[in-house]
Design an enzyme around this catalytic site. Structure first.
Site, PDB file in Angstrom:
ATOM      1  N   TYR A 153      -2.210  -0.242  10.026  1.00 32.67           N
ATOM      2  CA  TYR A 153      -2.422  -0.773   8.672  1.00 32.67           C
ATOM      3  C   TYR A 153      -1.125  -0.663   7.858  1.00 32.67           C
ATOM      4  O   TYR A 153      -0.672  -1.630   7.247  1.00 32.67           O
ATOM      5  CB  TYR A 153      -3.556  -0.014   7.983  1.00 32.67           C
ATOM      6  CG  TYR A 153      -3.679  -0.331   6.507  1.00 32.67           C
ATOM      7  CD1 TYR A 153      -3.980  -1.627   6.082  1.00 32.67           C
ATOM      8  CD2 TYR A 153      -3.488   0.649   5.527  1.00 32.67           C
ATOM      9  CE1 TYR A 153      -4.080  -1.929   4.735  1.00 32.67           C
ATOM     10  CE2 TYR A 153      -3.591   0.347   4.176  1.00 32.67           C
ATOM     11  CZ  TYR A 153      -3.888  -0.944   3.784  1.00 32.67           C
ATOM     12  OH  TYR A 153      -3.975  -1.243   2.451  1.00 32.67           O
ATOM     13  N   SER A 178       0.833  -1.206   0.000  1.00 36.93           N
ATOM     14  CA  SER A 178       0.000   0.000   0.000  1.00 36.93           C
ATOM     15  C   SER A 178       0.864   1.251   0.000  1.00 36.93           C
ATOM     16  O   SER A 178       1.978   1.245   0.542  1.00 36.93           O
ATOM     17  CB  SER A 178      -0.882   0.002   1.253  1.00 36.93           C
ATOM     18  OG  SER A 178      -1.452   1.281   1.464  1.00 36.93           O
TER      19      SER A 178
END
Length: 357
Positions: free
Chosen positions: A171, A146
């Site tokens: 995350y 990501s």
């Protein structure tokens, strides 16, 4: 780079009922001949399960029409369950694995950390172990990282050569961990692996927790939308078809297995950005979104947008800008995402109108 022909292969896509996963499976069904495609998804309720069911239904319909050239199997299961993954690999022996199953979202990781450890760390570990046990049968592991790994990196555009040691959310930390875990498995067990840092993916049937989708839902209900950092945020929005194009190209080019001077594997490992390389200011993004929602007839022509907008401070875990340097992707795979934000949001608005109305 080791070229891989996807025809006649067994391909596993985890998170296949998810936004990117379902679009990838759809594309593979369209383009690949005589392949076996395995999808797995735990169908969790992080967001509206009806959307996941809609995507799966679409895939089943396509699979039915392509059954002479595609073998498609969907398994409802969790990658965090080791026995499920081990059994799947033993039965189907996938040669190309695309791991897109993950708990996504920065804000949710602040309130529900367990979900991230289970899916993004334990789940990914199970995939890596299964790939290790597959030996030479496994030709390429591609996995989702990501743009969040860049944290509040001051240097733009973000390059895969940048240091990414300061994640600002759990995350992001789990995604950086995936890259580190993949590197160690590539080095120790000679597993060709490629990580993909996705930048703000959007499009039809996307994730309702993403801003464009959430804003639309709120505006339709007459609620106020919050624009963070008083609108002084920029995002590198990447249309889902561009992401899928990048993934399919990368699946077909695995880092080569080579031996170093010490007789040990040089890790067949790579990481790429997939982004539009064109950051958009959030206020401009909201303006384009509202124009396209009016055009598609999702909202009435006299809708008062100004009354439903609120500029608020930055949220924990958020970053002011995301901006992909995709020069490595262009160099190695001859591809650069190029769908404009207006075109992408137009497709979304038209889908939204058809799906919800």
């Amino acid at each position: 780079m080791q070229k891989i022909d996807l025809n006649n292969k067994t391909i596993l896509v985890t998170g296949s009922a998810g936004f990117i996963g379902s679009n990838l499976v759809k594309r593979l069904m369209k383009d690949v001949q005589q392949a076996t495609i395995i999808g797995i998804d735990n169908m969790n309720d992080y967001y509206d399960v009806a959307l996941k069911e809609f995507r799966l239904k679409e895939l089943e319909t396509i699979a039915e029409s392509k059954k002479s050239q595609i073998n498609y199997h969907f398994i409802k299961g969790d990658i965090a369950d080791k026995a499920t993954i081990d059994n799947l690999f033993a039965e189907y022996k996938p040669q190309v694995v695309v791991n897109l199953a993950a708990q996504a979202g920065v804000r949710y990781s602040i309130t529900n950390p367990d979900a991230y450890i289970q899916s993004n760390l334990i789940g990914f570990y199970n995939i890596l172990e299964a790939c290790r046990n597959a030996g030479d049968n496994l030709e390429h592991l591609v996995y989702a990282s990501s743009s969040s790994v860049y944290g509040s990196n001051k240097k733009v555009p973000y390059s895969t050569d940048d240091k990414v040691d300061n994640p600002v959310s759990l995350y992001a930390a789990t995604k950086k961990s995936n890259e580190l875990m993949a590197h160690s498995y590539s080095k120790l067990y000679n597993i060709p692996s490629t990580g993909l840092r996705f930048f703000t993916v959007y499009g039809p049937a996307g994730r309702p927790d993403m801003a464009y989708f959430g804003f639309t839902n709120k505006l339709l209900k007459g609620e106020t939308i919050k624009i963070f950092n008083f609108g002084n945020c920029k995002r590198d929005f990447t249309y889902v078809d561009d992401i899928v194009e990048g993934v399919v190209r990368i699946m077909q080019g695995a880092p080569e297995r080579l031996t170093g001077d010490d007789g040990l594997p040089i890790p067949p490992y790579a990481v790429y950005n997939i982004g539009n390389s064109h950051p958009e200011n959030l206020l401009d993004f909201v303006t384009i979104l509202q124009e396209e929602l009016l055009r598609a007839g999702v909202l009435p022509a006299d809708y008062d947008f100004e009354a439903h907008k609120e500029l608020v401070p930055m949220q924990p875990g958020d970053v002011p800008v995301t901006f992909a340097d995709t020069s490595a992707l262009e160099r190695d795979y001859g591809f650069k995402p190029s769908t404009s934000l207006r075109e992408g949001l137009r497709h979304f608005a038209e889908w939204y109108k058809a799906f919800y109305k």
